[in-house]
Motif scaffolding. Structure first.
Motif, PDB file in Angstrom:
ATOM      1  N   LEU A 124      31.586  50.097  38.682  1.00 45.62           N
ATOM      2  CA  LEU A 124      33.105  50.766  40.142  1.00 45.62           C
ATOM      3  C   LEU A 124      34.151  50.796  39.462  1.00 45.62           C
ATOM      4  O   LEU A 124      34.963  50.689  38.718  1.00 45.62           O
ATOM      5  N   GLU A 125      34.548  52.263  39.792  1.00 45.78           N
ATOM      6  CA  GLU A 125      36.278  53.098  40.062  1.00 45.78           C
ATOM      7  C   GLU A 125      35.957  52.855  38.219  1.00 45.78           C
ATOM      8  O   GLU A 125      37.393  51.970  37.809  1.00 45.78           O
ATOM      9  N   PRO A 126      35.303  53.536  37.468  1.00 43.63           N
ATOM     10  CA  PRO A 126      36.158  52.922  35.645  1.00 43.63           C
ATOM     11  C   PRO A 126      36.978  54.008  35.890  1.00 43.63           C
ATOM     12  O   PRO A 126      37.496  53.922  34.697  1.00 43.63           O
ATOM     13  N   ALA A 127      37.831  54.767  36.442  1.00 39.87           N
ATOM     14  CA  ALA A 127      39.296  55.033  35.683  1.00 39.87           C
ATOM     15  C   ALA A 127      40.393  53.824  35.607  1.00 39.87           C
ATOM     16  O   ALA A 127      41.163  54.543  35.720  1.00 39.87           O
ATOM     17  N   LEU A 128      40.231  53.089  37.028  1.00 42.49           N
ATOM     18  CA  LEU A 128      41.503  51.822  37.480  1.00 42.49           C
ATOM     19  C   LEU A 128      40.310  51.397  35.797  1.00 42.49           C
ATOM     20  O   LEU A 128      39.133  50.718  35.602  1.00 42.49           O
TER      21      LEU A 128
ATOM     22  N   ALA B  57      45.015  45.012  34.812  1.00 39.03           N
ATOM     23  CA  ALA B  57      46.127  44.633  36.087  1.00 39.03           C
ATOM     24  C   ALA B  57      45.735  43.277  36.617  1.00 39.03           C
ATOM     25  O   ALA B  57      46.920  42.577  37.037  1.00 39.03           O
ATOM     26  N   LEU B  58      44.411  42.777  36.846  1.00 41.91           N
ATOM     27  CA  LEU B  58      43.988  41.602  38.082  1.00 41.91           C
ATOM     28  C   LEU B  58      45.370  40.173  36.566  1.00 41.91           C
ATOM     29  O   LEU B  58      46.362  39.655  36.750  1.00 41.91           O
ATOM     30  N   LYS B  59      45.331  40.317  35.025  1.00 41.42           N
ATOM     31  CA  LYS B  59      45.837  39.476  34.425  1.00 41.42           C
ATOM     32  C   LYS B  59      47.066  39.362  34.004  1.00 41.42           C
ATOM     33  O   LYS B  59      47.684  38.736  34.103  1.00 41.42           O
ATOM     34  N   ASP B  60      47.449  40.997  34.227  1.00 40.92           N
ATOM     35  CA  ASP B  60      48.771  41.205  34.835  1.00 40.92           C
ATOM     36  C   ASP B  60      49.543  40.607  35.622  1.00 40.92           C
ATOM     37  O   ASP B  60      50.993  39.830  35.998  1.00 40.92           O
ATOM     38  N   GLN B  61      48.686  40.602  36.741  1.00 44.40           N
ATOM     39  CA  GLN B  61      49.043  40.538  37.819  1.00 44.40           C
ATOM     40  C   GLN B  61      49.801  38.854  38.057  1.00 44.40           C
ATOM     41  O   GLN B  61      50.073  37.906  38.835  1.00 44.40           O
ATOM     42  N   ARG B  62      48.266  38.471  37.282  1.00 45.70           N
ATOM     43  CA  ARG B  62      48.239  37.120  36.929  1.00 45.70           C
ATOM     44  C   ARG B  62      48.985  35.592  36.357  1.00 45.70           C
ATOM     45  O   ARG B  62      50.169  34.869  36.953  1.00 45.70           O
ATOM     46  N   GLN B  63      49.955  36.895  36.097  1.00 44.06           N
ATOM     47  CA  GLN B  63      51.393  35.593  35.236  1.00 44.06           C
ATOM     48  C   GLN B  63      52.728  36.943  36.605  1.00 44.06           C
ATOM     49  O   GLN B  63      53.223  35.111  36.337  1.00 44.06           O
TER      50      GLN B  63
ATOM     51  N   VAL C 291      41.824  34.868  44.444  1.00 46.06           N
ATOM     52  CA  VAL C 291      41.312  35.960  43.342  1.00 46.06           C
ATOM     53  C   VAL C 291      40.723  37.223  43.859  1.00 46.06           C
ATOM     54  O   VAL C 291      40.982  38.693  43.517  1.00 46.06           O
ATOM     55  N   HIS C 292      40.239  36.882  44.669  1.00 41.43           N
ATOM     56  CA  HIS C 292      39.466  37.667  46.046  1.00 41.43           C
ATOM     57  C   HIS C 292      40.804  38.231  46.725  1.00 41.43           C
ATOM     58  O   HIS C 292      40.289  39.950  46.546  1.00 41.43           O
ATOM     59  N   THR C 293      41.971  38.702  47.160  1.00 40.52           N
ATOM     60  CA  THR C 293      42.337  39.220  47.729  1.00 40.52           C
ATOM     61  C   THR C 293      42.991  39.929  46.128  1.00 40.52           C
ATOM     62  O   THR C 293      43.008  41.329  46.781  1.00 40.52           O
ATOM     63  N   ALA C 294      43.049  39.247  45.217  1.00 42.31           N
ATOM     64  CA  ALA C 294      43.858  40.728  44.582  1.00 42.31           C
ATOM     65  C   ALA C 294      42.581  41.588  44.221  1.00 42.31           C
ATOM     66  O   ALA C 294      44.119  42.667  43.410  1.00 42.31           O
ATOM     67  N   LEU C 295      41.810  41.353  43.802  1.00 43.38           N
ATOM     68  CA  LEU C 295      40.440  42.250  43.375  1.00 43.38           C
ATOM     69  C   LEU C 295      40.808  43.278  44.711  1.00 43.38           C
ATOM     70  O   LEU C 295      40.471  44.456  44.480  1.00 43.38           O
ATOM     71  N   GLY C 296      40.682  42.877  45.804  1.00 39.87           N
ATOM     72  CA  GLY C 296      40.681  43.455  47.370  1.00 39.87           C
ATOM     73  C   GLY C 296      41.845  44.717  47.276  1.00 39.87           C
ATOM     74  O   GLY C 296      41.726  45.558  48.069  1.00 39.87           O
ATOM     75  N   ALA C 297      43.460  44.467  46.221  1.00 39.22           N
ATOM     76  CA  ALA C 297      43.724  45.617  45.693  1.00 39.22           C
ATOM     77  C   ALA C 297      43.668  47.026  44.754  1.00 39.22           C
ATOM     78  O   ALA C 297      43.838  48.104  45.055  1.00 39.22           O
ATOM     79  N   HIS C 298      42.639  46.818  45.072  1.00 42.01           N
ATOM     80  CA  HIS C 298      41.560  47.699  43.427  1.00 42.01           C
ATOM     81  C   HIS C 298      40.324  48.339  43.744  1.00 42.01           C
ATOM     82  O   HIS C 298      39.681  49.100  43.897  1.00 42.01           O
ATOM     83  N   LEU C 299      39.440  47.191  45.333  1.00 42.16           N
ATOM     84  CA  LEU C 299      38.224  47.910  45.816  1.00 42.16           C
ATOM     85  C   LEU C 299      37.958  47.118  47.161  1.00 42.16           C
ATOM     86  O   LEU C 299      39.180  46.898  47.646  1.00 42.16           O
ATOM     87  N   PRO C 300      37.368  48.254  47.975  1.00 43.88           N
ATOM     88  CA  PRO C 300      37.193  47.439  49.307  1.00 43.88           C
ATOM     89  C   PRO C 300      37.312  45.827  49.536  1.00 43.88           C
ATOM     90  O   PRO C 300      36.474  45.490  48.611  1.00 43.88           O
TER      91      PRO C 300
ATOM     92  N   VAL D 176      30.746  41.981  35.494  1.00 45.57           N
ATOM     93  CA  VAL D 176      30.537  42.469  36.484  1.00 45.57           C
ATOM     94  C   VAL D 176      30.449  44.341  37.481  1.00 45.57           C
ATOM     95  O   VAL D 176      29.945  44.890  37.621  1.00 45.57           O
ATOM     96  N   LEU D 177      32.057  44.309  37.073  1.00 45.08           N
ATOM     97  CA  LEU D 177      32.675  45.684  37.652  1.00 45.08           C
ATOM     98  C   LEU D 177      31.637  46.270  36.315  1.00 45.08           C
ATOM     99  O   LEU D 177      32.261  48.048  37.600  1.00 45.08           O
ATOM    100  N   THR D 178      31.925  46.443  35.453  1.00 39.24           N
ATOM    101  CA  THR D 178      31.169  47.605  34.503  1.00 39.24           C
ATOM    102  C   THR D 178      30.052  47.393  34.192  1.00 39.24           C
ATOM    103  O   THR D 178      29.789  49.018  33.404  1.00 39.24           O
ATOM    104  N   GLU D 179      28.987  46.938  34.619  1.00 35.03           N
ATOM    105  CA  GLU D 179      27.863  46.644  34.117  1.00 35.03           C
ATOM    106  C   GLU D 179      27.310  45.634  35.570  1.00 35.03           C
ATOM    107  O   GLU D 179      25.924  45.415  35.087  1.00 35.03           O
TER     108      GLU D 179
END
Ligand code: FDA
Length: 415
Positions: free
Chosen positions: A279-283, A288-294, A301-310, A341-344
């Motif tokens: 999913l969204e292979p260019a991203l 990005a989530l690791k950076d945000q975790r800091q 976590v679902h809100t954070a992922l929601g910034a990158h996926l519907p 899960v996101l890549t495979e």
């Protein structure tokens, strides 16, 4: 010859009891069955005394509806590797002798405005009807007869005897060459039939099993329960199946998965095969989530992922990855699980929407039976098969029309 109504000898009664010998008779050089893309292209090159018959009310109906009414008429990057066939070499000759550039030149010379949409796909600016008009103009020397059905075909000494029916009237035609351009089985409500395959079998020409291609895929109840609430969600995805991979749009529908990446992969999919989705292979979402975790560890976590996926899809992915809580709660292992899960993401379709919505039909007349330069049968002189009825199927993106143009040209110029 296994079709009674196709093999009635001249002078004997047809299925409806009428006699061919009582009908008007015509002697021609070439009869083309099917006034679609390949048939019209062939008619434009097949010389004098060419007749084209079609049971539909209008010529080129699939061209008219193609490309959302704008006809993706070819692809600038068309190469033999963009086609599926039991013999991947068969299409090379026709594609290299009548190329996408030849067709583009014809379109440009006619003053038809066009543009590249994406990935080399060329569309009309105004209407697909421009392409139909162009083909009809190029084929103006041919006698095009619509609303006309083929009642029987018989081999004659120097060609074929064919009985045609138009508005209840029979005409018998003797032709030196018979070109089958009846297309595949896709979209039966537009007049698609298996007639071409039946003609092949009548002459003992092998037909490979057919199946729907470039078609949305369907899933079992468990997956559908998850997908249905997400219907309408679209994103970019790289979809892999049986060694082929396509990175294009993906669309979740009420019936399963669609969008270009899925349609492309569907042509490679067989029952019981899995698809693998990135999913969204260019991203690099997990980075990005690791950076945000800091910086924003308290974000769910679902809100954070929601910034990158519907967001509905983000919730589904989080559930599959088995995550919950805030970003700060996620270990590197948890995020690695999410990355997997996101890549495979493996999804196993249970079927497809079938010929009702498929853009093409895979399989068809076995290319081993045809001469790749001329499309003529190796065993029945004067009998030709062109376009989608042949076991050559292109990717999504203008490739199937290019095959129709190239194979139609190859037969037309050989006649
Ligand atoms: P085609 O189907 O064009 O013509 C066959 C003709 O034979 C028809 O006119 C039919 O009526 C006639 N016929 C069938 N049975 C007969 C019988 N028994 N008696 C008499 N006549 C009979 N491809 C692409 O490259 N770019 C695109 O944008 C699209 N878009 C697209 C949209 C949709 C909705 C579909 C369904 C398909 C596409 N395609 C496409 C695929 C493309 O339309 C297709 O591959 C070509 O039209 C095939 O050309 P043919 O001439 O072989 O068959």
């Amino acid at each position: 010859m296994n079709l009674r109504f196709l093999s009635t000898p001249s002078g004997t009664p047809l299925a409806n009891g009428r006699k061919l010998s009582h009908s008007p008779h015509m002697q021609i050089n070439t009869l083309i069955i099917g006034a679609g893309a390949a048939g019209l292209m062939c008619a434009a090159h097949s010389g004098p005394k060419t007749m084209v018959v079609d049971h539909a009310k209008a010529a080129g109906e699939k061209i008219r509806i193609s490309g959302g009414g704008k006809c993706n008429f070819t692809n600038m990057y068309a190469e033999p590797q963009n086609f599926l066939s039991a013999n991947p070499h068969f299409c090379k000759s026709a594609l290299s002798r009548y190329t996408q550039w030849d067709f583009i030149e014809m379109v440009a010379a006619a003053g038809i405005p066009y543009h590249e949409k994406t990935l080399g796909q060329l569309f009309c600016d105004t209407s697909a009807k421009d392409i139909i008009k162009l083909l009809k103009t190029e084929a103006r020397g041919a006698d095009i007869r619509l609303n006309t059905s083929v009642e029987h075909i018989a081999k004659a000494e120097n060609g074929f005897d064919v009985a045609l029916m138009h508005e209840g009237k029979l005409t018998s035609v003797s032709t030196a060459n018979l070109v089958v351009a009846t297309g595949g089985k896709s979209i039966p409500k537009m007049g698609a039939t298996d007639f071409g395959y039946r003609i092949a079998r009548q002459f003992d020409i092998d037909v490979l099993p057919t199946r729907a291609g470039l078609v949305p895929l369907t899933f079992g109840q468990d997956i559908m329960e998850a997908l249905k609430p997400m219907a309408g969600v679209s994103l970019n995805a790289r979809v892999s199946c049986n060694g082929a991979a396509f990175e294009e749009g993906l669309l979740i529908t009420h019936r399963g998965l669609s969008g270009p990446s899925i349609l492309q992969a569907s042509s490679y999919w067989h029952e019981k095969d899995s698809l693998f989705l990135h999913l969204e292979p260019a991203l690099d979402i997990v980075q990005a989530l690791k950076d945000q975790r800091q910086q924003a560890g308290r974000m769910a976590v679902h809100t954070a992922l929601g910034a990158h996926l519907p967001s509905k899809l983000a919730n589904y992915i989080i559930e599959i990855a088995g995550l919950s809580g805030n970003l700060a709660d996620q270990s590197d292992n948890d995020l690695a699980q999410l990355e997997a899960v996101l890549t495979e993401l493996e999804m196993r379709p249970t079927g497809s929407e079938g010929y009702r919505t498929a853009e093409v039909t895979l399989g068809g007349v076995n290319t081993d039976a045809l001469n790749s330069k001329t499309m003529e049968s190796r065993t029945v002189p004067g009998l030709y098969f062109i376009g989608e009825v042949v076991d050559v199927t292109g990717w999504l993106g203008g490739y199937n029309f290019q095959w129709a143009w190239s194979s139609g040209w190859a037969a037309g110029t050989a006649i």
